[in-house]
Design an enzyme around this catalytic site. Sequence first.
Site, short mmCIF file in Angstrom:
data_model
loop_
_atom_site.label_atom_id
_atom_site.label_comp_id
_atom_site.label_asym_id
_atom_site.label_seq_id
_atom_site.Cartn_x
_atom_site.Cartn_y
_atom_site.Cartn_z
N HIS A 1 0.73 -1.23 0.03
CA HIS A 1 0.20 0.03 -0.10
C HIS A 1 0.69 1.33 -0.15
O HIS A 1 0.06 2.51 0.02
CB HIS A 1 -0.81 0.16 1.21
CG HIS A 1 -2.28 0.74 0.98
ND1 HIS A 1 -2.25 1.52 -0.18
CD2 HIS A 1 -3.50 0.64 1.50
CE1 HIS A 1 -3.86 1.78 -0.17
NE2 HIS A 1 -4.16 1.29 1.08
N ASP B 1 -2.41 1.85 -4.60
CA ASP B 1 -3.59 2.13 -3.77
C ASP B 1 -4.83 1.04 -4.05
O ASP B 1 -4.43 0.25 -5.06
CB ASP B 1 -3.93 3.40 -4.03
CG ASP B 1 -3.12 4.44 -3.84
OD1 ASP B 1 -2.41 4.37 -2.80
OD2 ASP B 1 -3.01 5.58 -4.46
#
Length: 442
Positions: free
Chosen positions: A413, A417
């Site tokens: 992450h 995204d």
Amino acid sequence: MKIVEMVMPPMGESIMECTVLHLLAKAGDKVSIDDSILEVATDKVDTEVPCPFSGVLAEWLVKESEVVPIGSPVARIEVEDNVNAEAVQPNNPPANGQPDIKINNVPEAIDVEATAALLEKDYEEALSKKAEPVLEYAANSPESNIFYSPLVLSIARQEHISPTELATIPGTGAENRVTKNDIFSFLDNRNKQVEPALPVATSLNGSNEIIEMDRMRKMISQRMIESRRISAHVTSFIETDMTPVVQWREHTKAEYRKKTGDSITFTPILIEAVVKAIKDYPMINISVDGDKIIKKKDINIGMAVALPDGNLIVPVIHRADQYDLPGLARKVNDLAKRARENKLKADDLAGGTYTVSNIGAFANLMGTPIIVQPQVAIMAFGAIKKKPAVIETPQGDLLGIRSLMFISHSYDHRVVDGSLGGLFLKRVNDYLENFDTHRTIL
């Protein structure tokens, strides 16, 4: 007859040394070109080293468990007088990991003396450089002027070895440098010294068996912990209708085995879908270097393979986008077979940019695999199960039996995204659900 030296050949990208596991021939044995005469271990793979000459093994220059730099002599071999040793000895490895061959009687446009002087100067500068600190607070410690390899420093950080402790470890490598084996031996001895302090009744009561981790298990453990520390793992899931793929494979597999003698598994089909999705979303095919994102041109797919001893290894299909489905099937079968027979080369494990794991082979429905560093994502395919499902048709919804599979996508992450991670997963799903059942593989 004359004596020539055999040197340790290149072992693949970034491999500078290896550990001798077994000597497969004895002094006095006759050897032939390409005979495997010793087995070595690197950070990436255990492999056998072939002999570059035919003759008689006169003398070993290395011992089992010894750490040997790439390019250093390992044996002396008695050969015929007309054998040209330089013509078959490996030179410095090029980028693809394959050894160059010296060709005699071809003039080289290189000032040898000047080049040697530059190399010697670089070597002396490297020895005089201060090593990076083992721990963040050790940058100015008196021990920090000792040279340690990045691998040794990484292990020291992970195992919380202080700079003072590190400085006491005797090195067995070149210039008496500390190798990974030296540091592992230090850790083993430190643990053994701690164990007697524990009450015997709380550690050994006769009902438990203590099993020492083998070298590969220690390596896997180290890399998995390091990956969890580096990457911010997030996992998304989707349930995929694999009915078209299952029906096509059932129709195809018997003929494929008859003509090729091999099996067509789900793995190459799954990899094909992943490769297509990477082309659509190339920002999944990246790695991270500090604050920089490195976008990879090649699509190199790692495929997790379970070994007979219970360990795991991840061979790589390089430039997977250049294979059609038959080519992927052959490559998958070849890598899996050589992995289980311990015949992989170091280059077979290098350069992966995205990894897949077919956990459905163990009847697992889903999982959350750990990212293979320095990649930023990994995909796991679960078991295919027949289930009742709603089928949408122009005439209305129907209830039918479909072959369904969960796919999980774990991604970093920091740079991927949820939108990119989810869209990529959905695209793999779409390629599988819309699989062309009329295609041929032979």
